[in-house]
Design a protein around this motif. Structure first.
Motif: not given
Length: 274
Positions: A21-24, A237-241
């Motif tokens: 959600l927040t990136g690197a 899972a986070g990439r889906q949202i």
């Protein structure tokens, strides 16, 4: 599977979701979660956090490679220097008392959280920053689509690798909060390429640090494996949202959580040693 392993998987999934959600840079919360959630010391938590962040970053880097946005030569150069310097950080971590090490991590986390919050606030008020007109040390060759390797460019990327490697070994952080600002400042890459290249560096440097910790006998795989597995599941899972939730407001929420974690970590360490 015991309760300790299940808790490790759950905590790892939180870190993976934060990374998605927040990136690197989001993986910096891995160490506080391990300290508070599993009761580990800073020295014990650092390589485990790197294992989880490195695996999750590796997944992101592979996706970036498929899209052709990873500058793999720059990533290999930065990571190569970082891997060489990381054992020095690990050596220092095992010779410093836990209190100054914890306070140093807390200060770093507070700094990163403050910078993320102010950057998100500036974006909300003024939008994305306009392209800079000054001459940068690392620029893309418009004909080849590759970075022009000059002495100033190599020097800037080498310093980035040294700093990320040192922090990786010393505090167990991937270094995205160092690499992304450096690539943004020294190159004219677009943000998608900057993040993907940063993920590649984090994956490589983390792998080197984990290998060093394993050879030194300070890698706790019974805790690290479930935590890292949970991080990968959380990332997927986070990439889906991510497309629905990611943005400046989410960055501010992450920064607030990071600031609270930094203060709690510092107060906890001072209370123990008071």
């Amino acid at each position: 599977m015991n309760e300790h392993s299940l808790l490790g998987i759950g905590l790892g999934a939180i870190i993976g979701a934060i990374l998605a959600l927040t990136g690197a840079g989001g993986g910096i919360l891995a160490v506080p979660l391990l300290v508070f959630g599993l009761g580990l010391s800073m020295v014990q938590a650092a390589p485990i956090g790197l294992l989880a962040v490195g695996l999750a970053a590796g997944v992101g880097a592979l996706l970036g490679l498929r899209q052709g946005v990873v500058r793999y030569r720059a990533a290999a150069f930065i990571a190569g220097i970082g891997i060489v310097v990381a054992p020095l950080g690990l050596w220092l971590a095992h010779r410093l008392p836990n209190l100054p090490l914890t306070l140093a991590f807390s200060a770093l986390l507070l700094y990163v959280s403050t910078r993320i919050f102010t950057t998100a606030l500036r974006e909300l008020r003024h939008g994305h920053a306009a392209p800079r007109a000054e001459v940068l040390p690392c620029v893309l060759n418009p004909l080849q689509g590759r970075l022009r390797w000059t002495l100033p460019c190599a020097r800037a990327l080498a310093f980035t690798g040294m700093l990320s490697g040192l922090l990786s070994g010393l505090l167990g952080v991937g270094g995205g909060f160092v690499i992304i600002p450096a690539l943004t400042r020294y190159t004219n890459l677009d943000m998608k390429s900057v993040v993907a290249t940063s993920l590649a560096v984090i994956a490589l440097v983390s792998a080197g640090s984990v290998a060093t910790a394993t050879l030194a006998g300070v890698m706790y795989w019974s805790v690290g494996a479930p935590f890292a597995g949970g991080a990968v599941l959380g990332l997927i899972a986070g990439r889906q949202i991510a497309g629905y939730l990611a943005g400046p407001r989410l960055q501010q929420m992450f920064a607030i959580v990071g600031g609270i974690a930094a203060l709690m970590l510092a107060l906890s360490a001072l209370r123990i040693f008071a």
